[in-house]
Design a protein around this motif. Structure first.
Motif, PDB file in Angstrom:
ATOM      1  N   GLU A 198      10.128   1.131  -3.462  1.00  0.00           N
ATOM      2  CA  GLU A 198      11.113   0.184  -4.002  1.00  0.00           C
ATOM      3  C   GLU A 198      10.421  -0.758  -5.000  1.00  0.00           C
ATOM      4  O   GLU A 198      10.935  -1.051  -6.082  1.00  0.00           O
ATOM      5  CB  GLU A 198      11.698  -0.621  -2.844  1.00  0.00           C
ATOM      6  CG  GLU A 198      12.973  -1.361  -3.207  1.00  0.00           C
ATOM      7  CD  GLU A 198      13.507  -2.105  -1.980  1.00  0.00           C
ATOM      8  OE1 GLU A 198      14.062  -3.192  -2.178  1.00  0.00           O
ATOM      9  OE2 GLU A 198      13.355  -1.603  -0.852  1.00  0.00           O
ATOM     10  N   TYR A 199       9.235  -1.218  -4.616  1.00  0.00           N
ATOM     11  CA  TYR A 199       8.492  -2.150  -5.467  1.00  0.00           C
ATOM     12  C   TYR A 199       8.023  -1.468  -6.756  1.00  0.00           C
ATOM     13  O   TYR A 199       8.085  -2.055  -7.837  1.00  0.00           O
ATOM     14  CB  TYR A 199       7.299  -2.726  -4.704  1.00  0.00           C
ATOM     15  CG  TYR A 199       6.903  -4.096  -5.202  1.00  0.00           C
ATOM     16  CD1 TYR A 199       7.582  -5.240  -4.789  1.00  0.00           C
ATOM     17  CD2 TYR A 199       5.864  -4.260  -6.129  1.00  0.00           C
ATOM     18  CE1 TYR A 199       7.240  -6.489  -5.264  1.00  0.00           C
ATOM     19  CE2 TYR A 199       5.515  -5.510  -6.611  1.00  0.00           C
ATOM     20  CZ  TYR A 199       6.203  -6.620  -6.174  1.00  0.00           C
ATOM     21  OH  TYR A 199       5.864  -7.863  -6.661  1.00  0.00           O
ATOM     22  N   GLU A 200       7.601  -0.211  -6.627  1.00  0.00           N
ATOM     23  CA  GLU A 200       7.225   0.563  -7.824  1.00  0.00           C
ATOM     24  C   GLU A 200       8.391   0.608  -8.807  1.00  0.00           C
ATOM     25  O   GLU A 200       8.221   0.461 -10.017  1.00  0.00           O
ATOM     26  CB  GLU A 200       6.860   2.007  -7.442  1.00  0.00           C
ATOM     27  CG  GLU A 200       5.480   2.184  -6.868  1.00  0.00           C
ATOM     28  CD  GLU A 200       4.380   1.990  -7.896  1.00  0.00           C
ATOM     29  OE1 GLU A 200       4.177   2.888  -8.722  1.00  0.00           O
ATOM     30  OE2 GLU A 200       3.726   0.940  -7.843  1.00  0.00           O
ATOM     31  N   GLU A 236       0.858  -1.187   0.000  1.00  0.00           N
ATOM     32  CA  GLU A 236       0.000   0.000   0.000  1.00  0.00           C
ATOM     33  C   GLU A 236       0.896   1.239   0.000  1.00  0.00           C
ATOM     34  O   GLU A 236       1.983   1.211   0.594  1.00  0.00           O
ATOM     35  CB  GLU A 236      -0.865   0.031   1.270  1.00  0.00           C
ATOM     36  CG  GLU A 236      -1.848  -1.120   1.401  1.00  0.00           C
ATOM     37  CD  GLU A 236      -2.920  -1.090   0.327  1.00  0.00           C
ATOM     38  OE1 GLU A 236      -3.311   0.019  -0.090  1.00  0.00           O
ATOM     39  OE2 GLU A 236      -3.349  -2.181  -0.116  1.00  0.00           O
ATOM     40  N   PRO A 237       0.420   2.358  -0.609  1.00  0.00           N
ATOM     41  CA  PRO A 237       1.202   3.592  -0.500  1.00  0.00           C
ATOM     42  C   PRO A 237       1.408   3.910   0.986  1.00  0.00           C
ATOM     43  O   PRO A 237       0.486   3.782   1.784  1.00  0.00           O
ATOM     44  CB  PRO A 237       0.297   4.642  -1.152  1.00  0.00           C
ATOM     45  CG  PRO A 237      -0.650   3.869  -2.014  1.00  0.00           C
ATOM     46  CD  PRO A 237      -0.824   2.526  -1.370  1.00  0.00           C
ATOM     47  N   GLY A 238       2.627   4.265   1.349  1.00  0.00           N
ATOM     48  CA  GLY A 238       2.940   4.511   2.761  1.00  0.00           C
ATOM     49  C   GLY A 238       3.694   3.354   3.384  1.00  0.00           C
ATOM     50  O   GLY A 238       4.418   3.530   4.367  1.00  0.00           O
ATOM     51  N   ASP A 239       3.559   2.134   2.827  1.00  0.00           N
ATOM     52  CA  ASP A 239       4.354   0.997   3.324  1.00  0.00           C
ATOM     53  C   ASP A 239       5.820   1.211   2.979  1.00  0.00           C
ATOM     54  O   ASP A 239       6.147   1.840   1.967  1.00  0.00           O
ATOM     55  CB  ASP A 239       3.883  -0.317   2.682  1.00  0.00           C
ATOM     56  CG  ASP A 239       2.581  -0.821   3.278  1.00  0.00           C
ATOM     57  OD1 ASP A 239       2.111  -0.190   4.245  1.00  0.00           O
ATOM     58  OD2 ASP A 239       2.033  -1.812   2.759  1.00  0.00           O
ATOM     59  N   ASP A 240       6.699   0.610   3.797  1.00  0.00           N
ATOM     60  CA  ASP A 240       8.141   0.797   3.620  1.00  0.00           C
ATOM     61  C   ASP A 240       8.625   0.428   2.215  1.00  0.00           C
ATOM     62  O   ASP A 240       9.494   1.076   1.657  1.00  0.00           O
ATOM     63  CB  ASP A 240       8.910  -0.065   4.639  1.00  0.00           C
ATOM     64  CG  ASP A 240       8.815   0.533   6.034  1.00  0.00           C
ATOM     65  OD1 ASP A 240       8.291   1.668   6.136  1.00  0.00           O
ATOM     66  OD2 ASP A 240       9.227  -0.139   6.995  1.00  0.00           O
ATOM     67  N   TYR A 241       8.081  -0.643   1.689  1.00  0.00           N
ATOM     68  CA  TYR A 241       8.628  -1.165   0.434  1.00  0.00           C
ATOM     69  C   TYR A 241       7.886  -0.667  -0.810  1.00  0.00           C
ATOM     70  O   TYR A 241       8.199  -1.073  -1.921  1.00  0.00           O
ATOM     71  CB  TYR A 241       8.596  -2.696   0.455  1.00  0.00           C
ATOM     72  CG  TYR A 241       9.522  -3.262   1.504  1.00  0.00           C
ATOM     73  CD1 TYR A 241      10.903  -3.201   1.354  1.00  0.00           C
ATOM     74  CD2 TYR A 241       9.013  -3.844   2.660  1.00  0.00           C
ATOM     75  CE1 TYR A 241      11.763  -3.698   2.327  1.00  0.00           C
ATOM     76  CE2 TYR A 241       9.859  -4.353   3.636  1.00  0.00           C
ATOM     77  CZ  TYR A 241      11.227  -4.275   3.460  1.00  0.00           C
ATOM     78  OH  TYR A 241      12.061  -4.759   4.420  1.00  0.00           O
TER      79      TYR A 241
END
Ligand SMILES: [Zn+2]
Ligand SMILES: [Zn+2]
Length: 295
Positions: free
Chosen positions: A191-193, A183-188
């Motif tokens: 990076e995943y984007e 989800e937007p706001g998650d740490d990763y």
């Protein structure tokens, strides 16, 4: 080169009056090099009607490339008639599964085990050769060269590019554009984007400018949310992809098995209307069984 679709449906064969125009067989593409070498992409039930056209050419060397081993892409293989006739050679290429460590030979020969099929693989009369492919490995198939790139699907799936005398075709096999699992706001999330953008770029570069692009376009935008993660594309993602890669002809395939021909033409037209023609757009085609396309 020449392309004839022999199976255009996804998931399960769909014969009957509603699918008689576009065809009801599962995935199989017949590709011919300029020298008429026979390259087959996937062995869904469409490989059976294809095999019935091959008698005048026997004995044959056939170059078969399997995108992935889901049932609808391999289930016609035991019925490929040249297998039962001495003098033919069938060279089967596919990826080893990195998760199960199983070679394509193991997965495919299993569907000819006694419980599933009356004739065992060892009893076949043709010469059978298996080639396990590495990603991006180039294979000579007669006068053509076939290379691959990993696409996004629940099981390992290679998209194949066939090149002959500067002419090119690319087939995705089954492919869903990856989406962010965070989800937007998650740490990763960011990076995943970045990883998704990188993967998209590498696929687009691999395909850039091909003459013929054949893409899994199973769903409409409306249907997609309920089927997210099943590993298939939509008409709209396919159009955007083809535009980005600057291809000349785009074929939509892996038609949804419950969609009859009239409904298929309707959702196709609706997708084209959502993306009005721009300069440089490819020619759009709905894949239809048995109709040759030459370039
Ligand atoms: Zn499929
Ligand atoms: Zn699949």
């Amino acid at each position: 080169m020449k392309l004839i679709f022999r199976g255009v449906r996804g998931s399960i064969p769909s014969p009957g009056p509603k699918t008689v125009r576009y065809g009801g067989n599962t995935t199989c593409l017949e590709v011919r090099s300029d020298d008429n070498d026979l390259i087959i992409l996937d062995a869904g039930t469409g490989i059976f009607p294809l095999s019935q056209t091959l008698f005048p050419e026997l004995p044959l060397t056939v170059h078969l490339f399997i995108t992935h081993t889901h049932w609808d892409h391999i289930q016609g293989l035991p019925f490929f008639i040249p297998l039962f006739i001495p003098g033919n050679t069938l060279r089967i290429h596919g990826a080893a599964d990195p998760i199960t460590q199983r070679e394509v030979s193991e997965v495919l020969s299993r569907q000819m085990e006694y419980a599933y099929f009356p004739i065992r693989e060892a009893e076949l009369k043709a010469r059978l050769e298996y080639v396990s492919l590495q990603e991006c490995e180039a294979i000579q198939a007669g006068s053509a060269v076939v290379t691959n790139i990993m696409m996004n699907h629940p099981v390992i799936n290679f998209g194949y590019k066939v090149t002959c005398n500067g002419k090119t075709l690319f087939f995705t096999g089954d492919h869903e554009w990856p989406y962010n699992i965070y989800e937007p706001g998650d740490d990763y999330y960011h990076e995943y984007e970045g990883l998704i953008a990188q993967k998209r770029q590498s696929i687009v570069e691999f395909i850039r400018g091909v003459d013929v692009l054949v893409v899994d376009s199973a769903y409409t935008e409306k249907e997609y949310p309920a089927k997210k993660g099943w590993g298939h594309g939509t008409f709209d993602t396919t159009i955007l992809f083809a535009r980005e890669a600057g291809v000349k002809h785009l074929f939509f395939t892996h038609h949804e098995p419950t969609r009859g021909d009239d409904a298929l033409e309707k959702v196709f037209q609706e997708a084209l209307d959502r993306h009005p023609r721009q300069p440089g757009d490819p020619e759009y085609h709905l894949a239809m069984e048995g109709v040759p396309f030459e370039w």
